[in-house]
Design an enzyme around this catalytic site. Structure first.
Site, PDB file in Angstrom:
ATOM      1  CG  ASP A  49     -52.339 -53.460 -75.152  1.00 24.34           C
ATOM      2  OD1 ASP A  49     -52.031 -54.227 -76.076  1.00 24.34           O
ATOM      3  OD2 ASP A  49     -51.629 -53.277 -74.143  1.00 24.34           O
ATOM      4  CE1 TYR A  54     -48.922 -55.916 -69.008  1.00 26.60           C
ATOM      5  CE2 TYR A  54     -50.978 -55.087 -69.926  1.00 26.60           C
ATOM      6  CZ  TYR A  54     -49.606 -55.221 -69.989  1.00 26.60           C
ATOM      7  OH  TYR A  54     -48.915 -54.651 -71.033  1.00 26.60           O
ATOM      8  CD  GLN A 176     -48.362 -52.773 -76.731  1.00 25.19           C
ATOM      9  OE1 GLN A 176     -48.463 -52.594 -75.525  1.00 25.19           O
ATOM     10  NE2 GLN A 176     -49.279 -53.429 -77.420  1.00 25.19           N
ATOM     11  CD1 TRP A 204     -44.553 -50.787 -75.156  1.00 21.69           C
ATOM     12  CD2 TRP A 204     -44.256 -49.995 -73.094  1.00 21.69           C
ATOM     13  NE1 TRP A 204     -43.316 -51.207 -74.725  1.00 21.69           N
ATOM     14  CE2 TRP A 204     -43.102 -50.735 -73.456  1.00 21.69           C
ATOM     15  CE3 TRP A 204     -44.301 -49.412 -71.823  1.00 21.69           C
ATOM     16  CZ2 TRP A 204     -42.004 -50.909 -72.609  1.00 21.69           C
ATOM     17  CZ3 TRP A 204     -43.203 -49.578 -70.981  1.00 21.69           C
ATOM     18  CH2 TRP A 204     -42.083 -50.312 -71.366  1.00 21.69           C
ATOM     19  NE  ARG A 227     -47.291 -46.231 -62.590  1.00 24.03           N
ATOM     20  CZ  ARG A 227     -46.583 -46.710 -63.607  1.00 24.03           C
ATOM     21  NH1 ARG A 227     -46.443 -45.993 -64.696  1.00 24.03           N
ATOM     22  NH2 ARG A 227     -46.005 -47.881 -63.530  1.00 24.03           N
ATOM     23  CD  GLN A 290     -55.178 -40.120 -64.538  1.00 20.15           C
ATOM     24  OE1 GLN A 290     -55.348 -41.339 -64.626  1.00 20.15           O
ATOM     25  NE2 GLN A 290     -54.235 -39.589 -63.783  1.00 20.15           N
TER      26      GLN A 290
END
Length: 338
Positions: A49, A54, A176, A204, A227, A290
């Protein structure tokens, strides 16, 4: 890897989908992207996806390069259209012009002649829905997409879009939404509407921007390299979860995973995969390991007692209001990382 049909459609997707929003944010390299894609393929992930917006359109390019040489028929590639991809007045939204130009640019960047699902990244209130759906039908009838999907549409918008899709002889097969054990906004209206229509959920943020991994501790500094410490990689969604009451509740889930030999991330992903209507969860990564660890969630089956315990622990901090499924215009937020 385990697989499910996408809603009631004939398309089969991997229960874990790899999403490169996080991987290709401004602080990640293409080498990281390639490593994460290889890890995804190694554990049997076939669903990928992305979106035109992005990383300023570079995410589609790097995903295309990372998948080069793979058998195209063995992959399910999903991308999206809506957010600004250029400086012009028509470089955004769900107009006929932007949809047709965007699908061509997305296919060029991805290095393929079609995507499996072309998704409207948000609902566009500034464009007649009939114009949007007719343009998406043109994309499907031209062979540039097999199916269409939506993201963060309300139940009413989904019903209207689905009705038009059937008139136009195309299949709206996926929604989504943001969905996790902490964010249960779609449950009241969106997921029931999709169940009526045979639309599958491709979720998501199933880890609530990483908060459900348990790495953020209440009253402590955020982990170096996370993050939360990256000015280029944070998001309003993450900031909203970094509160001591939320983080403390997440830590109360630790006893549930200790004896089972699971991670909190695997618990959170398994929780979403057991919710009605969910076809797949989209996971991102900043490191390939991950992906490998999170993919193991497909083999986890949580019993009813554990599911009830999760609800009890997190209940006071869960967001449920269906009004949180917001109608946005393309200019409502910074879409560079969305």
């Amino acid at each position: 890897m385990n697989f499910r049909h996408l809603g009631l459609s004939g398309l089969i997707v991997s229960q874990i989908a790899y999403g490169n929003w996080l991987t290709r944010s401004s602080s990640r390299s293409e080498e990281t992207e390639v490593a994460c894609v290889r890890a995804a393929l190694d554990v049997g992930i076939t669903t990928f996806d992305t979106a035109d917006v992005y990383a300023g359109t570079h995410a589609e390019e790097s995903l295309g390069r990372a998948l080069k040489g793979e058998r195209r028929e063995g992959l399910e590639i999903l991308t999206k259209v809506f957010a600004p991809t250029g400086p012009g007045r028509n470089d955004l939204g769900l107009s006929r012009k932007h949809i047709h130009e965007s699908i061509n640019n997305s296919l060029r960047r991805l290095g393929t002649d079609h995507v499996d699902v072309y998704q409207a990244h948000r609902f566009d209130p500034s464009v007649p829905l009939e114009e949007t759906m007719e343009a998406l039908a043109d994309v499907v009838h031209a062979g540039k997409a097999h199916y269409i999907g939506v993201s963060e549409w309300t139940a009413d918008q989904i019903r209207r879009g689905h009705a038009l899709a059937r008139e136009l002889r195309i299949f709206l097969v996926s929604n989504q939404p943001q969905y996790s054990a902490l964010w249960r906004v779609p449950e009241a209206e969106v997921i029931p509407a999709c169940a009526e229509l045979g639309i599958g959920q491709v979720v998501w943020s199933p880890l609530a921007q990483g908060v459900l991994t348990g790495k953020y501790l209440p009253g402590r500094e955020w982990p170096v390299g996370s993050r939360a410490t990256d000015v280029n990689d944070g998001s309003p969604e993450l900031a909203a979860w970094l509160k001591d009451d939320v983080l403390g509740r997440v830590q109360e889930l630790q006893p549930l995973v200790a004896d089972a030999g699971l991670s909190l991330a695997q618990l959170a992903l398994a929780w979403v995969l057991q919710r009605p209507g969910v076809s797949a969860v989209v996971v991102g990564a900043s490191r390939p390991e991950q992906i490998t660890a999170n993919a193991q969630a497909v083999d986890v089956r949580l019993d009813e007692e554990v599911m009830e315990r999760i609800d009890l622990v997190l209940g006071p901090v869960v967001v449920r209001d269906p009004a949180e499924t917001r109608t946005l215009s393309p200019a409502d937020r910074d879409w560079r990382l969305a």
